[in-house]
Design a protein around this motif. Sequence first.
Motif, short mmCIF file in Angstrom:
data_model
loop_
_atom_site.label_atom_id
_atom_site.label_comp_id
_atom_site.label_asym_id
_atom_site.label_seq_id
_atom_site.Cartn_x
_atom_site.Cartn_y
_atom_site.Cartn_z
N THR A 1 0.83 -1.21 0.00
CA THR A 1 0.00 0.00 0.00
C THR A 1 0.86 1.26 0.00
OG1 THR A 1 -1.72 -1.19 1.22
CG2 THR A 1 -1.88 1.21 1.18
N GLY A 2 1.94 1.25 0.80
CA GLY A 2 2.83 2.41 0.82
C GLY A 2 3.50 2.64 -0.52
N MET A 3 3.98 1.57 -1.15
CA MET A 3 4.61 1.72 -2.45
C MET A 3 3.61 2.15 -3.51
SD MET A 3 7.40 -1.41 -2.63
CE MET A 3 8.07 -0.82 -4.19
N THR A 4 2.38 1.64 -3.41
CA THR A 4 1.34 2.05 -4.36
C THR A 4 1.02 3.53 -4.20
OG1 THR A 4 0.37 -0.17 -4.35
CG2 THR A 4 -1.03 1.63 -5.11
N ALA A 5 0.94 4.00 -2.95
CA ALA A 5 0.68 5.42 -2.71
C ALA A 5 1.79 6.29 -3.28
CB ALA A 5 0.51 5.67 -1.21
N SER A 6 3.05 5.87 -3.10
CA SER A 6 4.16 6.65 -3.64
C SER A 6 4.13 6.65 -5.17
CB SER A 6 5.50 6.11 -3.14
OG SER A 6 5.82 4.86 -3.74
N ALA B 1 5.96 14.83 0.99
CA ALA B 1 4.64 15.27 1.45
C ALA B 1 4.63 16.75 1.78
CB ALA B 1 4.22 14.45 2.67
N GLY B 2 5.70 17.22 2.41
CA GLY B 2 5.74 18.63 2.76
C GLY B 2 5.90 19.55 1.58
N ALA B 3 6.62 19.10 0.55
CA ALA B 3 6.88 19.96 -0.60
C ALA B 3 5.75 19.95 -1.62
CB ALA B 3 8.18 19.54 -1.28
N LEU C 1 2.25 11.02 2.50
CA LEU C 1 2.16 10.72 3.93
C LEU C 1 1.87 9.25 4.15
CD1 LEU C 1 0.27 13.69 5.65
CD2 LEU C 1 2.61 12.92 6.06
N VAL C 2 0.96 8.70 3.36
CA VAL C 2 0.67 7.26 3.46
C VAL C 2 1.93 6.45 3.16
CG1 VAL C 2 -0.66 5.36 2.44
CG2 VAL C 2 -1.77 7.55 2.90
N ALA C 3 2.64 6.85 2.10
CA ALA C 3 3.88 6.14 1.74
C ALA C 3 4.91 6.22 2.85
CB ALA C 3 4.44 6.72 0.45
N ALA C 4 4.92 7.33 3.57
CA ALA C 4 5.90 7.51 4.63
C ALA C 4 5.56 6.73 5.89
CB ALA C 4 6.04 9.00 4.97
N LEU C 5 4.29 6.72 6.26
CA LEU C 5 3.89 6.24 7.59
C LEU C 5 3.45 4.79 7.62
CD1 LEU C 5 1.85 9.38 8.73
CD2 LEU C 5 4.22 8.80 9.30
N LEU C 6 2.96 4.27 6.49
CA LEU C 6 2.33 2.95 6.54
C LEU C 6 3.28 1.76 6.46
CD1 LEU C 6 -0.45 1.65 6.81
CD2 LEU C 6 -0.60 1.60 4.31
N PRO C 7 4.34 1.78 5.67
CA PRO C 7 5.18 0.57 5.52
C PRO C 7 5.71 0.06 6.85
CG PRO C 7 5.72 2.14 3.81
CD PRO C 7 4.80 2.85 4.76
N PRO C 8 5.90 -1.27 6.97
CA PRO C 8 6.37 -1.86 8.22
C PRO C 8 7.87 -1.74 8.38
CG PRO C 8 6.11 -3.57 6.59
CD PRO C 8 5.67 -2.28 5.93
N ALA C 9 8.34 -2.02 9.57
CA ALA C 9 9.77 -2.08 9.81
C ALA C 9 10.34 -3.34 9.18
CB ALA C 9 10.07 -2.06 11.30
N GLY C 10 11.57 -3.25 8.68
CA GLY C 10 12.21 -4.42 8.10
C GLY C 10 12.88 -5.26 9.17
N MET D 1 3.60 -5.84 -6.83
CA MET D 1 4.02 -4.45 -6.85
C MET D 1 3.80 -3.83 -8.24
SD MET D 1 5.10 -3.69 -3.82
CE MET D 1 5.86 -4.38 -2.34
N THR D 2 4.23 -4.54 -9.26
CA THR D 2 4.11 -3.98 -10.60
C THR D 2 2.65 -3.95 -11.06
OG1 THR D 2 5.16 -3.97 -12.78
CG2 THR D 2 4.40 -6.09 -11.98
N LEU D 3 1.83 -4.88 -10.57
CA LEU D 3 0.40 -4.83 -10.87
C LEU D 3 -0.21 -3.53 -10.35
CD1 LEU D 3 -0.93 -8.45 -10.24
CD2 LEU D 3 -1.24 -7.11 -12.32
N SER D 4 0.18 -3.12 -9.15
CA SER D 4 -0.38 -1.89 -8.59
C SER D 4 0.00 -0.69 -9.46
CB SER D 4 0.11 -1.69 -7.15
OG SER D 4 1.46 -1.27 -7.10
N VAL D 5 1.24 -0.68 -9.97
CA VAL D 5 1.67 0.42 -10.83
C VAL D 5 0.84 0.47 -12.10
CG1 VAL D 5 3.60 1.32 -12.19
CG2 VAL D 5 4.00 0.40 -9.90
N ARG D 6 0.64 -0.69 -12.71
CA ARG D 6 -0.09 -0.72 -13.98
C ARG D 6 -1.56 -0.39 -13.81
NH1 ARG D 6 4.14 0.14 -17.10
NH2 ARG D 6 5.76 -1.44 -16.80
N VAL D 7 -2.18 -0.88 -12.74
CA VAL D 7 -3.59 -0.56 -12.50
C VAL D 7 -3.74 0.94 -12.27
CG1 VAL D 7 -5.51 -0.85 -10.89
CG2 VAL D 7 -4.22 -2.84 -11.66
N THR D 8 -2.80 1.51 -11.52
CA THR D 8 -2.82 2.96 -11.28
C THR D 8 -2.73 3.72 -12.61
OG1 THR D 8 -1.83 2.78 -9.09
CG2 THR D 8 -1.57 4.87 -10.23
N THR D 9 -1.82 3.30 -13.47
CA THR D 9 -1.65 3.97 -14.76
C THR D 9 -2.91 3.87 -15.61
OG1 THR D 9 0.70 3.43 -14.70
CG2 THR D 9 -0.21 4.09 -16.82
#
Length: 394
Positions: free
Chosen positions: A11-16, A80-82, A168-177, A132-140
Amino acid sequence: MLDAAFLRLWTGMTASGLATWALPFILGLAVLDKTLSPAALGVVLATRTIGFLVAVPVGGVLADRYSRRAVVLWSGLIAAGASPVIAVGSVPLMAVAAAVVGVGQGACRPAFQALVAEVVTVERRQRANAAMTLSVRVTTLVAPGLTALLATVVDTGWLLAGTGLLWLVAALLPPAGSAEPAAQATRPRLVSEFTEGVREARRHPWFMAGLGALAAVIFTGYSATGVALPLLSGSEAVLAAALTAYTAGALAGALIIARWRPKRQGWAALAGLACYGFAPLSLLVDLGPAVVVAAYVLTGIGIELFNVPWFTATQREVRPELLARVSSLDFLVSYGLAPLGLALIAPAIDAYGTTAVLAGCAVICFAAPAVAAVVPSSRHFGRSLESSGEPRRR
């Protein structure tokens, strides 16, 4: 793939990705409603690209030096800030803000790529990368209509603010590695650390050969798609159909490679990359719109048959502590050459003619992956058990 940690990462990568895609489209809408000039649009998008290219190698070093999750967090917060600032200032301020967004975008890419290897187990990574790539293509495919619909309700300033929320979603949602950065009393300079990543990449002949092939295809085939197709398609309908066909083909390719495990995955991936040659070839032979659309479907399928095994092999074969730096080299070469190819192909067509340029693009797209396939380790995108006599690194 329904693991909670992976879903958060996805979800975070999709948002970015959505925020990255949306910015030029929203600014294009601003040009249409006369709130932004075409020249200003070019300046803003150019500065974003510069910010991206500067930040990619730095982000790769930082993602190997510190927590990948922390790099994603701060990169997303910067973007997000810019993002809203792009809507509220003069052209110079817009350009600076776009450059900062590009920095956030570039810094997070290698960190995200390395984070996949931390969150997803080895045997599931190919399906994860396909998702991951499916999310990119669906978005496009879907996002242009949704953004245009939103533009009838709110102005472009609010849409740009919306991209900030996506960051902000891309920044806050991904889990810790799972990886912990190695503690060091002193750190070498950023350039030295990036050079270490380059040395690691050179330890893998399949990677260097594949990266060279990818660079050649992007420089020629991608440029033909971006510039020659609008010039030669003949109508808006053919242009739209070809681009939609490419995205639909990429969706199909991602679905195929999510489950297909070719015996010689490297050769299969390079064959998929070579399919990009059908894009300029279809414009060269002039057999009608149906042939162009079919060629772009095949091109879309092929690029994902390459992308997913390529990312998966990089995550598998590269030393974990250097993965982000090697990924940043990948992004730097591929994204760095794209603007140059786009800038040069139209003058090349004017100088040498459409036939010569498109024929050259097609030949390079077919030949570069074939040359890469000659490298022995390219057969499997890594050391095979048979050739090395030792197990692959997991």
